[in-house]
Write an enzyme that holds these catalytic residues in place. Structure first.
Site: not given
Ligand code: AMP
Length: 214
Positions: A13, A88, A127, A160, A171
């Site tokens: 994404k 999400r 990554r 990360r 996740r």
């Molecule tokens: P991402 O980079 O999109 O994988 O997001 C990293 C982390 O940020 C996720 O594992 C969540 O802990 C938090 N996060 C990102 N987007 C959301 C969302 N829409 N709702 C809740 N937590 C989020």
């Protein structure tokens, strides 16, 4: 135009959002990036999100939804936007409908980037990122010229916290339980397109371009 990219963590994404930003004048609204920015700057929002992010859990809906509302309020509604990582779950999707309504926007396209779990694990476990420049690498698929260091800034690369294997599995579980069911929610409402997320990033972008310009 407003696009929402949906898919498991590591499905690409972020990469497709970057293409849209650099080649098609989109603005990127990534809740993960906003949370990471707050975390790095140790703001109250960052501190309240920290423990959830570290464990690979979703930050509570109220915090996330308010943050998206705030971010959107400062963006002109004529600006092309790509939503990455939000909504999400069902509660966020319902709140998103209202947020879009009040900001006089509508979702034009939803792209589901489909990638197998095995591929996701391989991608995320390898990554690496450069904390300052923000560049993203992969140990085997996109290695830096000098192992462990960023090509652009020379800084040391890091993994990360949530790309550690045990967190990746959590996740992925959340994706299957909370996020993937949104495909049914949107199937009835919008033009949802499923794309083969295992193709090369350039080919996926061509698929997106041919759909949005059709
Ligand atoms: P991402 O980079 O999109 O994988 O997001 C990293 C982390 O940020 C996720 O594992 C969540 O802990 C938090 N996060 C990102 N987007 C959301 C969302 N829409 N709702 C809740 N937590 C989020």
């Amino acid at each position: 135009m407003n696009i929402f990219l949906i898919g498991a963590p590591g499905c690409g994404k972020g990469t497709q959002s970057e293409f849209l930003v650099h080649k098609k004048n989109f603005q990127h609204l990534s809740t993960g990036n906003i949370f990471r920015h707050h975390l790095k700057n140790e703001t109250p929002l960052g501190l309240s999100a920290k423990k959830y992010m570290k464990e690979g859990k979703l930050v509570p809906d109220g915090i996330t939804i308010d943050m998206v509302k705030d971010s959107l309020a400062s963006i002109d509604n004529q600006q092309n936007l790509v939503f990455d990582g939000f909504p999400r779950n069902l509660k966020q999707a319902q709140a998103f409908d209202k947020i879009l309504d009040t900001s006089h926007r509508q979702l034009d396209w939803i792209f589901y980037l489909e990638v197998s779990d095995a591929k996701i694990i391989e991608r995320l476990a390898g990554r690496l990122y450069a904390p300052k420049s923000g560049r993203v690498y992969h140990k085997t698929q996109k290695p830096p010229q000098k192992e462990g260091f960023c090509d652009e800034s020379g800084e040391e690369l890091a993994q990360r916290e949530d790309d550690k294997e045990e967190v990746i599995l959590k996740r992925l579980k959340i994706f299957w339980e909370d996020t993937r069911p949104l495909l049914d929610y949107y199937k009835e409402k919008f033009t949802l397109k499923t794309l083969d997320g295992e193709k090369s990033p350039e080919d996926i972008f061509q698929d997106i371009l041919s759909i949005i310009s059709s």
